[in-house]
Motif scaffolding. Sequence first.
Motif, mmCIF file in Angstrom:
data_model
loop_
_atom_site.group_PDB
_atom_site.id
_atom_site.type_symbol
_atom_site.label_atom_id
_atom_site.label_comp_id
_atom_site.label_asym_id
_atom_site.label_seq_id
_atom_site.Cartn_x
_atom_site.Cartn_y
_atom_site.Cartn_z
ATOM 1 N N ALA A 1 13.023 1.761 -2.027
ATOM 2 C CA ALA A 1 13.988 2.719 -2.589
ATOM 3 C C ALA A 1 13.773 2.893 -4.091
ATOM 4 O O ALA A 1 13.917 4.006 -4.617
ATOM 5 C CB ALA A 1 15.408 2.244 -2.316
ATOM 6 N N GLY A 2 13.392 1.831 -4.789
ATOM 7 C CA GLY A 2 13.159 1.902 -6.225
ATOM 8 C C GLY A 2 11.950 2.772 -6.528
ATOM 9 O O GLY A 2 11.936 3.584 -7.453
ATOM 10 N N VAL A 3 10.931 2.587 -5.712
ATOM 11 C CA VAL A 3 9.684 3.335 -5.897
ATOM 12 C C VAL A 3 9.907 4.819 -5.577
ATOM 13 O O VAL A 3 9.402 5.714 -6.271
ATOM 14 C CB VAL A 3 8.612 2.694 -4.981
ATOM 15 N N GLN A 4 10.700 5.068 -4.540
ATOM 16 C CA GLN A 4 10.981 6.464 -4.175
ATOM 17 C C GLN A 4 11.783 7.171 -5.265
ATOM 18 O O GLN A 4 11.517 8.331 -5.582
ATOM 19 C CB GLN A 4 11.744 6.508 -2.838
ATOM 20 N N SER B 1 -4.310 -0.585 -9.315
ATOM 21 C CA SER B 1 -3.598 -1.783 -8.866
ATOM 22 C C SER B 1 -2.431 -1.402 -7.950
ATOM 23 O O SER B 1 -1.758 -0.406 -8.184
ATOM 24 C CB SER B 1 -3.054 -2.516 -10.090
ATOM 25 N N LEU B 2 -2.215 -2.205 -6.923
ATOM 26 C CA LEU B 2 -1.028 -2.016 -6.075
ATOM 27 C C LEU B 2 0.200 -2.659 -6.720
ATOM 28 O O LEU B 2 1.300 -2.531 -6.200
ATOM 29 C CB LEU B 2 -1.237 -2.634 -4.688
ATOM 30 N N ILE C 1 0.858 -1.204 0.000
ATOM 31 C CA ILE C 1 0.000 0.000 0.000
ATOM 32 C C ILE C 1 0.889 1.248 0.000
ATOM 33 O O ILE C 1 0.668 2.197 -0.761
ATOM 34 C CB ILE C 1 -0.952 -0.010 1.228
ATOM 35 N N GLU C 2 1.916 1.204 0.818
ATOM 36 C CA GLU C 2 2.842 2.335 0.945
ATOM 37 C C GLU C 2 3.580 2.602 -0.384
ATOM 38 O O GLU C 2 3.677 3.733 -0.848
ATOM 39 C CB GLU C 2 3.837 1.994 2.066
ATOM 40 N N LYS C 3 4.038 1.516 -1.007
ATOM 41 C CA LYS C 3 4.786 1.667 -2.259
ATOM 42 C C LYS C 3 3.885 2.223 -3.362
ATOM 43 O O LYS C 3 4.254 3.144 -4.092
ATOM 44 C CB LYS C 3 5.376 0.313 -2.708
ATOM 45 N N ALA C 4 2.683 1.651 -3.481
ATOM 46 C CA ALA C 4 1.765 2.099 -4.535
ATOM 47 C C ALA C 4 1.381 3.561 -4.309
ATOM 48 O O ALA C 4 1.323 4.358 -5.255
ATOM 49 C CB ALA C 4 0.532 1.209 -4.568
ATOM 50 N N LYS C 5 1.172 3.925 -3.051
ATOM 51 C CA LYS C 5 0.792 5.301 -2.725
ATOM 52 C C LYS C 5 1.903 6.265 -3.169
ATOM 53 O O LYS C 5 1.625 7.357 -3.683
ATOM 54 C CB LYS C 5 0.544 5.418 -1.218
ATOM 55 N N THR C 6 3.129 5.859 -3.005
ATOM 56 C CA THR C 6 4.265 6.710 -3.385
ATOM 57 C C THR C 6 4.224 7.014 -4.884
ATOM 58 O O THR C 6 4.418 8.165 -5.298
ATOM 59 C CB THR C 6 5.587 6.000 -3.007
#
Length: 363
Positions: A346-349, A297-298, A270-275
Amino acid sequence: MEKRLFNFSSGPAVLPVPVLERIRDEMLCLPGCGASVMELSHRSKQFIAIQESAKQRLIRLLNIPSDYDVLFLQGGSRLQFSMVPMNLLRGQSNPAQYIVTGTWGKYAVGEAKKEGVVEVIYDASATNYDRLPSQEDLKISSNGAYVHVTSNETIQGVQFQHDLESPIPVVCDSSSDIFYRPIDVTKYGLIYACAQKNAGPAGVTVVIIRRDLLDRSSDALPGYLNYKNHSKEESMWNTPPTFAVYALGLVAEWLEKDIGGLQAMHKINIEKAKTVYDAMDRHPTMYLGHAQKKDRSLMNATFRFANENLEKSFLAQAQEAGLDSLKGHRSVGGIRASIYNAMPMAGVQLLAQLMDDFAAKNA
Ligand SMILES: Cc1ncc(COP(=O)(O)O)c(C=O)c1O
Protein backbone atom coordinates in the motif's frame (compact mmCIF):
# COMPACT_ATOMS: atom_id res chain seq x y z
CA MET A 1 -2.43 6.85 18.80
CA GLU A 2 -0.98 8.96 16.00
CA LYS A 3 -1.21 7.51 12.51
CA ARG A 4 1.82 5.52 11.30
CA LEU A 5 3.49 6.98 8.22
CA PHE A 6 4.81 4.92 5.34
CA ASN A 7 8.47 5.02 6.28
CA PHE A 8 10.87 4.95 3.33
CA SER A 9 13.96 5.47 5.49
CA SER A 10 17.14 3.73 4.34
CA GLY A 11 17.83 2.56 7.88
CA PRO A 12 17.01 2.14 10.66
CA ALA A 13 13.95 1.34 8.66
CA VAL A 14 10.40 0.09 8.61
CA LEU A 15 9.63 -3.06 10.63
CA PRO A 16 6.67 -5.41 10.12
CA VAL A 17 3.66 -4.22 12.12
CA PRO A 18 2.94 -7.73 13.52
CA VAL A 19 6.50 -7.75 14.90
CA LEU A 20 6.04 -4.35 16.56
CA GLU A 21 2.72 -5.47 18.01
CA ARG A 22 4.30 -8.63 19.40
CA ILE A 23 7.13 -6.60 20.97
CA ARG A 24 4.54 -4.23 22.49
CA ASP A 25 2.52 -7.14 23.91
CA GLU A 26 5.58 -8.86 25.34
CA MET A 27 7.37 -5.75 26.54
CA LEU A 28 6.46 -5.93 30.22
CA CYS A 29 6.38 -9.65 30.59
CA LEU A 30 7.72 -12.13 28.10
CA PRO A 31 5.63 -15.33 28.32
CA GLY A 32 7.19 -17.70 30.83
CA CYS A 33 9.79 -15.15 31.96
CA GLY A 34 8.07 -12.70 34.30
CA ALA A 35 10.21 -9.91 32.89
CA SER A 36 10.89 -8.14 29.60
CA VAL A 37 13.52 -9.59 27.29
CA MET A 38 15.76 -6.62 28.14
CA GLU A 39 15.82 -7.68 31.78
CA LEU A 40 16.85 -11.29 31.26
CA SER A 41 20.36 -12.51 31.83
CA HIS A 42 21.93 -13.50 28.54
CA ARG A 43 22.93 -16.72 30.35
CA SER A 44 19.35 -17.51 31.37
CA LYS A 45 17.84 -20.56 29.74
CA GLN A 46 15.03 -18.34 28.41
CA PHE A 47 17.38 -15.99 26.55
CA ILE A 48 19.58 -18.83 25.32
CA ALA A 49 16.41 -20.35 23.82
CA ILE A 50 15.47 -17.02 22.18
CA GLN A 51 18.92 -16.65 20.60
CA GLU A 52 19.02 -20.27 19.47
CA SER A 53 15.57 -20.00 17.95
CA ALA A 54 16.60 -16.84 16.04
CA LYS A 55 19.67 -18.68 14.78
CA GLN A 56 17.67 -21.72 13.69
CA ARG A 57 15.16 -19.51 11.87
CA LEU A 58 18.02 -17.86 9.95
CA ILE A 59 19.42 -21.27 9.12
CA ARG A 60 16.04 -22.43 7.77
CA LEU A 61 15.25 -19.19 5.91
CA LEU A 62 18.59 -18.99 4.11
CA ASN A 63 19.13 -22.75 3.96
CA ILE A 64 22.52 -22.40 5.67
CA PRO A 65 24.54 -25.64 5.56
CA SER A 66 26.06 -27.10 8.72
CA ASP A 67 29.60 -26.18 7.70
CA TYR A 68 28.70 -22.54 8.33
CA ASP A 69 28.23 -20.75 11.63
CA VAL A 70 25.85 -17.86 12.33
CA LEU A 71 27.12 -15.15 14.69
CA PHE A 72 25.28 -12.27 16.31
CA LEU A 73 27.74 -9.40 16.75
CA GLN A 74 27.75 -5.68 17.48
CA GLY A 75 29.51 -2.71 15.95
CA GLY A 76 27.41 -2.64 12.80
CA SER A 77 28.62 -3.39 9.31
CA ARG A 78 31.33 -0.78 9.63
CA LEU A 79 33.06 -2.98 12.19
CA GLN A 80 32.82 -5.82 9.67
CA PHE A 81 34.71 -3.62 7.18
CA SER A 82 37.60 -4.04 9.66
CA MET A 83 36.95 -7.49 11.13
CA VAL A 84 36.81 -9.15 7.71
CA PRO A 85 40.37 -8.16 6.70
CA MET A 86 41.70 -8.56 10.27
CA ASN A 87 40.53 -12.16 10.32
CA LEU A 88 40.74 -13.21 6.68
CA LEU A 89 43.57 -11.12 5.23
CA ARG A 90 46.15 -10.72 8.00
CA GLY A 91 48.93 -13.23 7.53
CA GLN A 92 47.74 -14.28 4.05
CA SER A 93 50.20 -14.17 1.18
CA ASN A 94 47.53 -13.18 -1.37
CA PRO A 95 45.80 -9.80 -1.61
CA ALA A 96 42.12 -9.22 -1.02
CA GLN A 97 40.07 -8.29 -4.07
CA TYR A 98 37.30 -5.69 -3.79
CA ILE A 99 34.44 -4.96 -6.16
CA VAL A 100 33.40 -1.36 -5.62
CA THR A 101 29.92 -0.59 -6.86
CA GLY A 102 29.03 2.20 -4.46
CA THR A 103 29.82 4.25 -1.38
CA TRP A 104 29.76 1.35 1.08
CA GLY A 105 32.12 -0.75 -0.97
CA LYS A 106 34.50 2.20 -1.13
CA TYR A 107 34.44 2.53 2.65
CA ALA A 108 35.09 -1.20 2.99
CA VAL A 109 38.22 -0.82 0.82
CA GLY A 110 39.44 2.03 3.04
CA GLU A 111 39.36 -0.17 6.13
CA ALA A 112 40.79 -3.25 4.40
CA LYS A 113 43.82 -1.25 3.21
CA LYS A 114 44.76 -0.72 6.84
CA GLU A 115 45.11 -4.48 7.22
CA GLY A 116 46.82 -5.66 4.08
CA VAL A 117 47.16 -5.52 0.34
CA VAL A 118 43.94 -4.76 -1.52
CA GLU A 119 43.26 -4.95 -5.24
CA VAL A 120 40.21 -3.11 -6.47
CA ILE A 121 39.10 -5.28 -9.39
CA TYR A 122 36.07 -3.19 -10.33
CA ASP A 123 35.25 0.42 -9.56
CA ALA A 124 32.26 2.30 -10.96
CA SER A 125 33.08 5.65 -9.34
CA ALA A 126 33.59 7.31 -12.74
CA THR A 127 29.83 7.04 -13.38
CA ASN A 128 28.87 7.77 -9.76
CA TYR A 129 28.15 4.08 -9.22
CA ASP A 130 25.19 3.77 -11.56
CA ARG A 131 26.06 0.27 -12.79
CA LEU A 132 27.31 -3.20 -11.89
CA PRO A 133 29.80 -5.45 -13.62
CA SER A 134 28.59 -8.60 -15.34
CA GLN A 135 30.10 -11.87 -14.18
CA GLU A 136 32.24 -11.80 -17.36
CA ASP A 137 33.53 -8.28 -16.60
CA LEU A 138 34.94 -9.49 -13.30
CA LYS A 139 38.37 -10.96 -13.43
CA ILE A 140 38.50 -12.58 -10.02
CA SER A 141 41.96 -14.07 -9.66
CA SER A 142 42.42 -17.36 -7.88
CA ASN A 143 45.42 -15.78 -6.13
CA GLY A 144 43.33 -13.88 -3.67
CA ALA A 145 42.53 -14.15 0.04
CA TYR A 146 38.88 -13.40 -0.72
CA VAL A 147 36.76 -11.20 -2.95
CA HIS A 148 34.52 -8.62 -1.30
CA VAL A 149 31.26 -7.46 -2.85
CA THR A 150 28.33 -5.31 -1.70
CA SER A 151 25.19 -7.08 -2.87
CA ASN A 152 23.07 -3.93 -2.60
CA GLU A 153 24.50 -0.45 -2.57
CA THR A 154 22.01 1.37 -0.36
CA ILE A 155 22.90 4.91 -1.42
CA GLN A 156 23.08 4.47 -5.18
CA GLY A 157 20.39 1.79 -5.48
CA VAL A 158 22.26 -0.82 -7.52
CA GLN A 159 21.88 -4.48 -6.62
CA PHE A 160 23.21 -7.82 -7.82
CA GLN A 161 20.28 -10.16 -8.42
CA HIS A 162 22.49 -13.24 -8.52
CA ASP A 163 25.18 -14.96 -6.47
CA LEU A 164 28.68 -14.38 -7.88
CA GLU A 165 30.83 -17.22 -9.18
CA SER A 166 34.33 -17.09 -7.76
CA PRO A 167 37.38 -19.33 -7.35
CA ILE A 168 38.09 -17.72 -3.95
CA PRO A 169 35.78 -17.11 -0.95
CA VAL A 170 33.19 -14.41 -1.60
CA VAL A 171 32.68 -12.00 1.30
CA CYS A 172 29.38 -10.20 0.89
CA ASP A 173 28.10 -7.06 2.58
CA SER A 174 24.39 -7.83 2.53
CA SER A 175 23.45 -5.11 5.00
CA SER A 176 20.59 -3.67 3.01
CA ASP A 177 19.22 -6.78 1.34
CA ILE A 178 19.64 -9.85 3.55
CA PHE A 179 16.42 -11.92 3.33
CA TYR A 180 15.17 -10.15 0.19
CA ARG A 181 15.42 -13.39 -1.82
CA PRO A 182 16.69 -16.93 -1.35
CA ILE A 183 20.44 -17.15 -1.94
CA ASP A 184 22.85 -20.03 -2.38
CA VAL A 185 24.93 -19.70 0.79
CA THR A 186 27.46 -22.23 -0.51
CA LYS A 187 28.59 -19.59 -3.02
CA TYR A 188 29.85 -17.43 -0.11
CA GLY A 189 32.68 -17.62 2.40
CA LEU A 190 31.19 -14.97 4.64
CA ILE A 191 28.04 -12.85 4.60
CA TYR A 192 27.49 -9.95 6.96
CA ALA A 193 24.53 -7.69 7.54
CA CYS A 194 23.64 -5.12 10.14
CA ALA A 195 20.01 -5.73 11.03
CA GLN A 196 18.57 -2.23 10.92
CA LYS A 197 17.58 -2.17 7.27
CA ASN A 198 15.97 -5.42 6.27
CA ALA A 199 16.20 -7.66 9.31
CA GLY A 200 15.41 -5.92 12.60
CA PRO A 201 16.44 -3.01 14.80
CA ALA A 202 19.89 -1.46 15.07
CA GLY A 203 22.29 -3.15 17.49
CA VAL A 204 22.90 -6.60 16.05
CA THR A 205 24.94 -7.60 13.02
CA VAL A 206 24.59 -11.07 11.53
CA VAL A 207 27.74 -12.82 10.31
CA ILE A 208 27.43 -16.11 8.44
CA ILE A 209 30.86 -17.66 8.07
CA ARG A 210 32.13 -20.90 6.52
CA ARG A 211 33.75 -22.70 9.43
CA ASP A 212 37.05 -23.48 7.69
CA LEU A 213 37.69 -19.73 7.37
CA LEU A 214 37.75 -19.47 11.16
CA ASP A 215 41.19 -21.10 11.02
CA ARG A 216 42.58 -17.90 9.51
CA SER A 217 41.86 -15.81 12.63
CA SER A 218 45.04 -15.20 14.57
CA ASP A 219 45.00 -15.62 18.35
CA ALA A 220 46.90 -12.32 18.49
CA LEU A 221 43.75 -10.42 17.50
CA PRO A 222 41.94 -8.46 20.20
CA GLY A 223 39.36 -10.83 21.67
CA TYR A 224 36.18 -9.19 20.46
CA LEU A 225 37.56 -8.82 16.94
CA ASN A 226 38.28 -12.53 16.55
CA TYR A 227 35.47 -14.48 14.85
CA LYS A 228 36.78 -17.68 16.43
CA ASN A 229 35.87 -16.47 19.93
CA HIS A 230 32.31 -15.66 18.93
CA SER A 231 31.89 -18.99 17.19
CA LYS A 232 33.35 -20.99 20.08
CA GLU A 233 31.18 -19.17 22.62
CA GLU A 234 28.01 -19.29 20.46
CA SER A 235 27.77 -15.48 20.25
CA MET A 236 28.10 -15.22 24.04
CA TRP A 237 31.78 -14.25 24.18
CA ASN A 238 30.47 -11.02 25.61
CA THR A 239 26.90 -9.95 26.38
CA PRO A 240 25.02 -10.03 23.08
CA PRO A 241 22.55 -7.24 22.19
CA THR A 242 19.68 -9.22 23.68
CA PHE A 243 16.75 -7.04 22.63
CA ALA A 244 17.99 -6.74 19.04
CA VAL A 245 18.54 -10.51 18.78
CA TYR A 246 15.01 -11.12 20.10
CA ALA A 247 13.52 -8.64 17.57
CA LEU A 248 15.59 -10.10 14.72
CA GLY A 249 14.16 -13.51 15.65
CA LEU A 250 10.64 -12.10 15.46
CA VAL A 251 11.32 -10.66 11.99
CA ALA A 252 12.63 -14.06 10.90
CA GLU A 253 9.50 -15.69 12.34
CA TRP A 254 7.33 -13.19 10.42
CA LEU A 255 9.20 -14.08 7.23
CA GLU A 256 8.71 -17.79 7.83
CA LYS A 257 5.13 -17.85 9.09
CA ASP A 258 3.36 -14.76 7.75
CA ILE A 259 5.17 -14.34 4.43
CA GLY A 260 5.89 -18.00 3.74
CA GLY A 261 9.67 -17.84 3.26
CA LEU A 262 12.11 -16.01 1.04
CA GLN A 263 10.76 -17.25 -2.29
CA ALA A 264 7.44 -15.62 -1.43
CA MET A 265 9.22 -12.52 -0.10
CA HIS A 266 11.17 -12.22 -3.34
CA LYS A 267 7.98 -12.28 -5.41
CA ILE A 268 6.49 -9.50 -3.29
CA ASN A 269 9.71 -7.47 -3.55
CA ILE A 270 9.75 -7.78 -7.36
CA GLU A 271 6.15 -6.59 -7.46
CA LYS A 272 6.79 -3.64 -5.15
CA ALA A 273 9.92 -2.50 -7.00
CA LYS A 274 8.13 -2.82 -10.34
CA THR A 275 5.37 -0.53 -9.06
CA VAL A 276 7.87 2.24 -8.29
CA TYR A 277 10.06 1.80 -11.37
CA ASP A 278 7.04 1.62 -13.69
CA ALA A 279 5.88 4.97 -12.31
CA MET A 280 9.36 6.39 -12.98
CA ASP A 281 9.45 5.00 -16.50
CA ARG A 282 5.96 6.31 -17.34
CA HIS A 283 7.33 9.85 -16.96
CA PRO A 284 10.86 9.82 -18.39
CA THR A 285 10.93 13.58 -18.87
CA MET A 286 10.15 14.10 -15.17
CA TYR A 287 12.04 11.35 -13.31
CA LEU A 288 15.62 10.35 -14.09
CA GLY A 289 16.61 7.03 -12.57
CA HIS A 290 20.12 6.91 -11.10
CA ALA A 291 20.84 3.22 -11.65
CA GLN A 292 21.00 1.70 -15.09
CA LYS A 293 17.82 -0.28 -15.65
CA LYS A 294 19.47 -3.68 -15.60
CA ASP A 295 21.12 -2.98 -12.25
CA ARG A 296 18.20 -1.45 -10.37
CA SER A 297 17.83 -2.39 -6.74
CA LEU A 298 14.65 -4.00 -5.42
CA MET A 299 15.40 -2.38 -2.07
CA ASN A 300 16.37 1.25 -2.77
CA ALA A 301 14.87 3.02 -5.80
CA THR A 302 16.79 6.21 -6.59
CA PHE A 303 15.82 8.98 -8.99
CA ARG A 304 16.24 12.70 -9.57
CA PHE A 305 14.00 15.28 -11.18
CA ALA A 306 14.82 16.55 -14.65
CA ASN A 307 13.90 19.93 -13.18
CA GLU A 308 15.66 19.90 -9.81
CA ASN A 309 13.51 22.77 -8.55
CA LEU A 310 10.61 20.35 -8.27
CA GLU A 311 12.25 18.18 -5.63
CA LYS A 312 11.22 20.25 -2.61
CA SER A 313 7.62 20.42 -3.68
CA PHE A 314 7.52 16.64 -4.33
CA LEU A 315 8.91 15.93 -0.88
CA ALA A 316 6.39 18.28 0.72
CA GLN A 317 3.51 16.61 -1.10
CA ALA A 318 4.84 13.18 -0.14
CA GLN A 319 4.94 14.19 3.50
CA GLU A 320 1.41 15.50 3.24
CA ALA A 321 0.34 12.11 1.86
CA GLY A 322 2.00 10.25 4.75
CA LEU A 323 5.10 9.17 2.80
CA ASP A 324 8.12 9.80 5.00
CA SER A 325 11.94 9.90 4.59
CA LEU A 326 12.10 9.93 0.80
CA LYS A 327 14.96 12.40 0.45
CA GLY A 328 17.92 10.88 -1.36
CA HIS A 329 21.48 10.77 -0.07
CA ARG A 330 23.35 14.02 -0.79
CA SER A 331 25.87 12.24 -3.06
CA VAL A 332 23.11 11.15 -5.44
CA GLY A 333 20.45 13.78 -4.77
CA GLY A 334 16.77 13.51 -5.60
CA ILE A 335 14.66 10.76 -4.09
CA ARG A 336 15.53 7.43 -2.52
CA ALA A 337 12.59 5.17 -1.79
CA SER A 338 13.79 2.36 0.47
CA ILE A 339 11.26 -0.39 0.00
CA TYR A 340 12.58 -3.12 2.26
CA ASN A 341 10.74 -6.36 3.04
CA ALA A 342 8.51 -4.72 5.64
CA MET A 343 7.32 -1.85 3.43
CA PRO A 344 3.69 -2.66 2.66
CA MET A 345 2.47 -2.75 -0.95
CA ALA A 346 0.00 0.00 0.00
CA GLY A 347 2.90 2.38 0.73
CA VAL A 348 4.49 1.68 -2.62
CA GLN A 349 1.18 2.11 -4.44
CA LEU A 350 0.61 5.45 -2.76
CA LEU A 351 4.07 6.58 -3.82
CA ALA A 352 3.46 5.51 -7.44
CA GLN A 353 0.14 7.36 -7.40
CA LEU A 354 1.85 10.51 -6.14
CA MET A 355 4.51 10.17 -8.85
CA ASP A 356 1.82 9.94 -11.53
CA ASP A 357 -0.21 12.85 -10.15
CA PHE A 358 2.87 15.00 -9.65
CA ALA A 359 4.09 14.36 -13.19
CA ALA A 360 0.65 15.19 -14.65
CA LYS A 361 0.47 18.48 -12.72
CA ASN A 362 4.02 19.59 -13.43
CA ALA A 363 4.47 18.40 -17.02
C1 LIG B 1 25.50 -1.65 2.38
C2 LIG B 1 25.86 -1.06 3.71
N1 LIG B 1 27.01 -1.43 4.29
C3 LIG B 1 27.38 -0.94 5.48
C4 LIG B 1 26.59 -0.03 6.17
C5 LIG B 1 27.06 0.49 7.50
O1 LIG B 1 26.32 -0.13 8.51
P1 LIG B 1 26.46 0.31 10.03
O2 LIG B 1 25.92 1.69 10.14
O3 LIG B 1 25.62 -0.72 10.76
O4 LIG B 1 27.90 0.22 10.41
C6 LIG B 1 25.38 0.39 5.59
C7 LIG B 1 24.45 1.34 6.19
O5 LIG B 1 24.53 2.01 7.14
C8 LIG B 1 25.01 -0.15 4.33
O6 LIG B 1 23.87 0.22 3.74
